[in-house]
Design an enzyme around this catalytic site. Structure first.
Site, PDB file in Angstrom:
ATOM      1  N   LYS A   7       0.852  -1.187   0.000  1.00 62.36           N
ATOM      2  CA  LYS A   7       0.000   0.000   0.000  1.00 62.36           C
ATOM      3  C   LYS A   7       0.888   1.236   0.000  1.00 62.36           C
ATOM      4  CE  LYS A   7      -4.486   1.106   0.421  1.00 62.36           C
ATOM      5  NZ  LYS A   7      -5.513   0.572  -0.515  1.00 62.36           N
ATOM      6  N   THR A  50      -4.695  -4.958   0.542  1.00 62.64           N
ATOM      7  CA  THR A  50      -3.903  -3.742   0.793  1.00 62.64           C
ATOM      8  C   THR A  50      -4.689  -2.765   1.664  1.00 62.64           C
ATOM      9  OG1 THR A  50      -4.636  -2.596  -1.229  1.00 62.64           O
ATOM     10  CG2 THR A  50      -2.674  -4.005  -1.387  1.00 62.64           C
ATOM     11  N   ASP A  51      -6.011  -2.819   1.634  1.00 61.89           N
ATOM     12  CA  ASP A  51      -6.805  -1.988   2.534  1.00 61.89           C
ATOM     13  C   ASP A  51      -6.575  -2.399   3.982  1.00 61.89           C
ATOM     14  OD1 ASP A  51      -9.061   0.076   2.756  1.00 61.89           O
ATOM     15  OD2 ASP A  51      -9.893  -1.624   3.871  1.00 61.89           O
ATOM     16  N   ARG A  91      31.715  32.049  -7.440  1.00 60.18           N
ATOM     17  CA  ARG A  91      30.420  31.765  -8.043  1.00 60.18           C
ATOM     18  C   ARG A  91      29.419  31.411  -6.949  1.00 60.18           C
ATOM     19  NH1 ARG A  91      30.543  25.565 -10.511  1.00 60.18           N
ATOM     20  NH2 ARG A  91      31.271  24.552  -8.603  1.00 60.18           N
ATOM     21  N   VAL A 142      31.804  21.075  -6.178  1.00 58.08           N
ATOM     22  CA  VAL A 142      30.753  20.431  -5.390  1.00 58.08           C
ATOM     23  C   VAL A 142      31.219  19.048  -4.961  1.00 58.08           C
ATOM     24  CG1 VAL A 142      28.366  19.607  -5.420  1.00 58.08           C
ATOM     25  CG2 VAL A 142      28.952  21.749  -6.564  1.00 58.08           C
ATOM     26  N   GLN A 143      31.982  18.372  -5.829  1.00 57.47           N
ATOM     27  CA  GLN A 143      32.485  17.037  -5.511  1.00 57.47           C
ATOM     28  C   GLN A 143      33.284  17.056  -4.213  1.00 57.47           C
ATOM     29  OE1 GLN A 143      32.356  18.455  -8.491  1.00 57.47           O
ATOM     30  NE2 GLN A 143      32.447  16.976 -10.193  1.00 57.47           N
ATOM     31  N   ASN A 168      22.898  20.686  -9.269  1.00 52.38           N
ATOM     32  CA  ASN A 168      23.206  22.108  -9.205  1.00 52.38           C
ATOM     33  C   ASN A 168      21.964  22.940  -9.484  1.00 52.38           C
ATOM     34  OD1 ASN A 168      26.238  21.265 -10.747  1.00 52.38           O
ATOM     35  ND2 ASN A 168      26.115  22.120  -8.698  1.00 52.38           N
ATOM     36  N   HIS A 199      21.632  26.342 -10.908  1.00 51.52           N
ATOM     37  CA  HIS A 199      22.554  27.263 -11.571  1.00 51.52           C
ATOM     38  C   HIS A 199      22.048  28.700 -11.511  1.00 51.52           C
ATOM     39  CE1 HIS A 199      25.179  24.182 -13.098  1.00 51.52           C
ATOM     40  NE2 HIS A 199      24.169  23.538 -13.658  1.00 51.52           N
TER      41      HIS A 199
END
Length: 292
Positions: free
Chosen positions: A23, A68-69, A186, A228-229, A255, A257
């Site tokens: 569910k 599933t209910d 940046r 960023v790495q 990113n 940008h």
């Protein structure tokens, strides 16, 4: 060989390689009352079961399959019985309920996404039962429980943060298709999905999750980012050092940008003052840092 009920042709039975069912998007709000002070926890859960259910797929035999209910009802009942549990132990209790109820189940997978509500302050004083919605990032838990053990990850989905300087991208490999120019100043912004694997139980999951996020943001904000790495690696390194109960941390960071606008047509320069925000296409940086 099995005779098809629809046609007179014979067909070969193909193997059922893998199956599970459950569910999704079971939404609950738990309110825990402790005197005048109340806590709230809003979750959207997906519960998936694996086990002896193959005949429902291959033969239309539902004898081992619960509705599933019914699964949704179990989530609601366990929520009522455990209003004060944090999300991680709540998911553990919920998984155990399914394993205890159904011997045909071999594993339970639960994913729980939380809608964050922050306590409202009135004149600087936290209010006991009023909240405002916090839409930056959605906490989640991913749990898999079998009869022999539990593995669990906690994390944040689309948590957005940025810094307007102290980020660069220089000294990278170039070829005839390279057009971007190097820079040591940046904007660096991302909408991060991060998760961490628990190898031990902390005293307080919520406080420890908050500590992990604080460590990640502190490293991001207070150090220069050559990429960023590199930032992600150092952020993960600091989180592992600060929280011994986690064995690894994974981060996926698209990113966001901000492209400097060319204002020369108007006789104006642009000293990294005005940008065009854009999210597509974006760089996608991902890494997992562990204890080895």
């Amino acid at each position: 060989m099995v005779r098809s009920p629809v046609t007179s042709f014979w067909r070969l039975r193909v193997p059922l390689i893998k199956n599970r069912y459950g569910k999704g998007r079971v939404r609950i709000m738990r309110v825990h009352r402790d005197g005048d002070k109340q806590e709230v926890s809003q979750l959207s859960l997906k519960v998936m079961l694996e086990g002896d259910f193959g005949r429902a797929f291959t033969d239309g035999d539902n004898a081992t399959s619960t509705s599933t209910d019914t699964m949704k009802n179990i989530v609601n009942v366990v929520a009522r019985e455990n209003t004060g549990l944090q999300t991680e132990p709540f998911c553990e209790v919920l998984a155990r309920r399914f394993l205890d109820l159904y011997p045909q189940v071999v594993s339970v997978s639960i994913t729980a996404h939380e809608t964050k509500w922050a306590r409202l302050s009135i004149d600087g004083v936290p209010h006991p039962h009023s909240f405002i919605r916090d839409d930056n990032g959605k906490p989640f838990v991913e749990l898999v429980a079998t009869r022999s053990g539990v593995t669990m990850r906690s994390g944040l989905d689309t948590f957005t943060f940025m810094k307007s300087t102290q980020s660069g991208w220089e000294g990278y490999y170039t070829d005839q298709y390279s057009t971007i120019q190097p820079t040591n100043d940046r904007i660096c912004a991302t909408s991060m999905v991060a998760s961490w694997a628990w190898s031990g139980k902390p005293i307080d999951y919520a406080a420890t999750n908050a500590k992990i996020l604080d460590v990640l943001l502190r490293e991001f904000a207070t150090t220069y980012s050559p990429s960023v790495q590199n930032s992600l690696y150092r952020m993960g390194e600091k989180a592992l050092a600060a929280v011994p109960e986690i064995s690894e941390i994974s981060m996926a960071c698209p990113n966001l940008h901000f492209i400097p606008l060319n204002l020369s047509a108007f006789g104006l320069d642009n000293n990294n003052d005005v940008f065009l925000p854009t999210e597509e296409p974006h760089g996608q940086i991902e890494c997992t840092v562990g204890r080895g």
